[in-house]
Design a protein around this motif. Structure first.
Motif, PDB file in Angstrom:
ATOM      1  N   ASN A  44      -0.604  10.941   7.976  1.00  0.00           N
ATOM      2  CA  ASN A  44       0.350  11.802   7.209  1.00  0.00           C
ATOM      3  C   ASN A  44       1.257  10.960   6.260  1.00  0.00           C
ATOM      4  OD1 ASN A  44       0.028  14.100   8.575  1.00  0.00           O
ATOM      5  ND2 ASN A  44       1.025  13.656  10.417  1.00  0.00           N
ATOM      6  N   ILE A  45       0.512   9.791   5.615  1.00  0.00           N
ATOM      7  CA  ILE A  45       1.199   8.990   4.773  1.00  0.00           C
ATOM      8  C   ILE A  45       1.056   9.730   3.236  1.00  0.00           C
ATOM      9  CG2 ILE A  45       1.281   6.664   3.383  1.00  0.00           C
ATOM     10  CD1 ILE A  45       0.154   5.583   6.020  1.00  0.00           C
ATOM     11  N   SER A  46       1.987  10.188   2.830  1.00  0.00           N
ATOM     12  CA  SER A  46       2.136  10.671   1.519  1.00  0.00           C
ATOM     13  C   SER A  46       1.295   9.869   0.348  1.00  0.00           C
ATOM     14  CB  SER A  46       3.386  11.235   0.862  1.00  0.00           C
ATOM     15  OG  SER A  46       3.416  11.758  -0.422  1.00  0.00           O
ATOM     16  N   PRO A  47       0.512  10.311  -0.772  1.00  0.00           N
ATOM     17  CA  PRO A  47       0.094   9.489  -1.802  1.00  0.00           C
ATOM     18  C   PRO A  47       0.990   9.027  -2.675  1.00  0.00           C
ATOM     19  CG  PRO A  47      -1.224  11.684  -1.531  1.00  0.00           C
ATOM     20  CD  PRO A  47       0.083  11.766  -0.584  1.00  0.00           C
ATOM     21  N   GLU A  48       2.268   9.443  -2.817  1.00  0.00           N
ATOM     22  CA  GLU A  48       3.256   8.944  -3.539  1.00  0.00           C
ATOM     23  C   GLU A  48       3.799   7.781  -3.143  1.00  0.00           C
ATOM     24  OE1 GLU A  48       7.086  11.422  -1.726  1.00  0.00           O
ATOM     25  OE2 GLU A  48       6.304  12.090  -3.518  1.00  0.00           O
ATOM     26  N   MET A  49       3.580   7.387  -1.843  1.00  0.00           N
ATOM     27  CA  MET A  49       3.859   6.146  -0.962  1.00  0.00           C
ATOM     28  C   MET A  49       3.078   4.782  -1.415  1.00  0.00           C
ATOM     29  SD  MET A  49       7.135   6.560   0.336  1.00  0.00           S
ATOM     30  CE  MET A  49       8.005   8.078   0.475  1.00  0.00           C
ATOM     31  N   PHE A  50       1.807   5.289  -1.812  1.00  0.00           N
ATOM     32  CA  PHE A  50       1.041   3.885  -2.086  1.00  0.00           C
ATOM     33  C   PHE A  50       0.268   4.097  -3.292  1.00  0.00           C
ATOM     34  CE2 PHE A  50      -1.398   7.002   0.341  1.00  0.00           C
ATOM     35  CZ  PHE A  50      -2.650   6.920  -0.089  1.00  0.00           C
ATOM     36  N   GLY A  51       0.075   2.794  -3.965  1.00  0.00           N
ATOM     37  CA  GLY A  51      -0.727   2.814  -5.214  1.00  0.00           C
ATOM     38  C   GLY A  51      -2.146   2.656  -4.916  1.00  0.00           C
ATOM     39  N   ASP A  52      -2.893   1.847  -5.911  1.00  0.00           N
ATOM     40  CA  ASP A  52      -4.340   2.058  -5.962  1.00  0.00           C
ATOM     41  C   ASP A  52      -4.856   1.317  -4.755  1.00  0.00           C
ATOM     42  OD1 ASP A  52      -3.513   2.381  -8.770  1.00  0.00           O
ATOM     43  OD2 ASP A  52      -5.500   2.681  -9.120  1.00  0.00           O
ATOM     44  N   ILE A  53      -5.884   1.598  -4.166  1.00  0.00           N
ATOM     45  CA  ILE A  53      -6.593   1.039  -3.063  1.00  0.00           C
ATOM     46  C   ILE A  53      -7.767   0.284  -3.835  1.00  0.00           C
ATOM     47  CG2 ILE A  53      -8.201   0.829  -1.284  1.00  0.00           C
ATOM     48  CD1 ILE A  53      -6.914   3.741  -0.445  1.00  0.00           C
ATOM     49  N   ILE A  54      -7.777  -1.212  -3.804  1.00  0.00           N
ATOM     50  CA  ILE A  54      -8.736  -2.171  -4.554  1.00  0.00           C
ATOM     51  C   ILE A  54      -9.630  -2.834  -3.970  1.00  0.00           C
ATOM     52  CG2 ILE A  54      -8.952  -4.273  -6.205  1.00  0.00           C
ATOM     53  CD1 ILE A  54      -5.911  -3.308  -7.045  1.00  0.00           C
ATOM     54  N   LEU A  55     -11.035  -2.777  -4.117  1.00  0.00           N
ATOM     55  CA  LEU A  55     -12.036  -3.694  -3.729  1.00  0.00           C
ATOM     56  C   LEU A  55     -12.286  -4.887  -4.728  1.00  0.00           C
ATOM     57  CD1 LEU A  55     -14.501  -4.394  -1.725  1.00  0.00           C
ATOM     58  CD2 LEU A  55     -15.725  -2.776  -2.967  1.00  0.00           C
ATOM     59  N   TYR A  56     -11.867  -6.131  -4.292  1.00  0.00           N
ATOM     60  CA  TYR A  56     -12.156  -7.275  -5.120  1.00  0.00           C
ATOM     61  C   TYR A  56     -12.971  -8.150  -4.489  1.00  0.00           C
ATOM     62  CZ  TYR A  56     -10.817 -10.980  -8.228  1.00  0.00           C
ATOM     63  OH  TYR A  56     -10.828 -12.133  -9.036  1.00  0.00           O
ATOM     64  N   ASP A  57     -13.767  -8.749  -4.878  1.00  0.00           N
ATOM     65  CA  ASP A  57     -14.469  -9.885  -4.166  1.00  0.00           C
ATOM     66  C   ASP A  57     -14.706  -9.684  -2.783  1.00  0.00           C
ATOM     67  OD1 ASP A  57     -15.820 -12.567  -4.542  1.00  0.00           O
ATOM     68  OD2 ASP A  57     -13.992 -13.528  -4.043  1.00  0.00           O
ATOM     69  N   GLY A  58     -15.150  -8.419  -2.345  1.00  0.00           N
ATOM     70  CA  GLY A  58     -15.536  -7.996  -1.007  1.00  0.00           C
ATOM     71  C   GLY A  58     -14.316  -8.038  -0.165  1.00  0.00           C
ATOM     72  N   ARG A  59     -12.955  -8.043  -0.769  1.00  0.00           N
ATOM     73  CA  ARG A  59     -11.796  -7.824   0.160  1.00  0.00           C
ATOM     74  C   ARG A  59     -11.152  -6.591  -0.390  1.00  0.00           C
ATOM     75  NH1 ARG A  59      -9.211 -13.082  -2.035  1.00  0.00           N
ATOM     76  NH2 ARG A  59      -7.583 -12.740  -0.529  1.00  0.00           N
ATOM     77  N   TYR A  60     -10.404  -5.853   0.527  1.00  0.00           N
ATOM     78  CA  TYR A  60      -9.626  -4.562   0.023  1.00  0.00           C
ATOM     79  C   TYR A  60      -8.122  -4.946   0.073  1.00  0.00           C
ATOM     80  CZ  TYR A  60     -13.296  -1.068   0.187  1.00  0.00           C
ATOM     81  OH  TYR A  60     -14.454  -0.402  -0.186  1.00  0.00           O
ATOM     82  N   PHE A  61      -7.479  -4.440  -0.790  1.00  0.00           N
ATOM     83  CA  PHE A  61      -6.142  -4.713  -1.081  1.00  0.00           C
ATOM     84  C   PHE A  61      -5.666  -3.029  -1.488  1.00  0.00           C
ATOM     85  CE2 PHE A  61      -8.350  -8.158  -2.688  1.00  0.00           C
ATOM     86  CZ  PHE A  61      -7.524  -9.429  -2.366  1.00  0.00           C
TER      87      PHE A  61
END
Length: 226
Positions: free
Chosen positions: A83-100
């Protein structure tokens, strides 16, 4: 409309907005003058941004570590299941095999206490300097398609190798988003920069027509988000 008014109220009190998706950004811009706000973008190609007036918002960048392979849709699904609202987090990034992931600092405690698993895999959150990914550029897979028109159902049919009746069913079942809204018009003509997503088939940015073919078709380019 409530989301827009809530963020307008925050700006009027000199508080930064929450994270805004592209649709919310456009709606908010229509109600503001250009010199009334600044934009916080965690990296150049950020889809989700924050508007502010004076002080930049407090945002934390986390690396999501796991011994198991993770997928973007599973991370996002976990956020929604908590139940985490989308307004609480930004982009989910896959970079060099790692997630941020970028998260508002005001949400830090709840996030760290509850985001401990993605599906059945335990995860560890590692806080990083906010500038760690400032030079990151999103990776796309370039896709070229031969289509008879720029209608969205025609383009999607070519992507998923199905006929337009299947696309009608997907629209009816709310499986297709266009610019962060449910697609309602299967005859919509795509414009450069439009973003659409198809459940189980991924997310795409439409670039446009590259050239015409001898049989009066078009070669168009799309960018698939990786």
């Amino acid at each position: 409309m409530y989301i827009i008014q809530k963020n307008l109220n925050r700006l009027s009190n000199y508080q930064p907005t929450f994270f805004l998706d592209p649709k919310e950004q456009n709606e908010l811009k229509r109600k503001l003058k250009k010199d009334e706000y600044k934009v916080f973008k965690p990296f150049n190609d950020s889809e989700k941004v924050i508007f502010y007036i004076d002080e930049e918002p407090e945002v934390i960048l986390y690396e999501i570590k796991s011994k198991q392979e993770l997928r973007h849709q599973d991370i996002l699904g976990t956020m929604y299941s908590l139940n985490i609202s989308p307004e609480m987090f930004g982009d989910i990034i896959l970079y060099d095999g790692r997630y941020f992931i970028y998260v508002l600092k005001l949400f830090q405690n709840y996030f760290e206490m509850n985001f401990t698993k993605v599906r059945n895999s335990s995860v560890e959150l590692v806080s990083l300097d906010i500038s760690y990914l400032e030079d990151y550029e999103r990776d796309y897979e370039e896709i070229e398609l031969i289509v008879s028109s720029e209608r969205i159902d025609t383009v999607i049919s070519s992507i998923i190798h199905s006929n337009r009746n299947v696309i009608k069913d997907k629209i009816k079942d709310k499986e297709i988003l266009l610019n962060h809204d449910l697609l309602k018009n299967n005859s919509y003509i795509l414009k450069s920069g439009d973003v659409f997503s198809i459940r189980k088939f991924g997310k795409y940015k439409y670039v446009g027509i590259i050239k015409s073919t001898k049989k009066d078709n078009y070669i168009v380019k799309c960018l698939k988000y990786l």
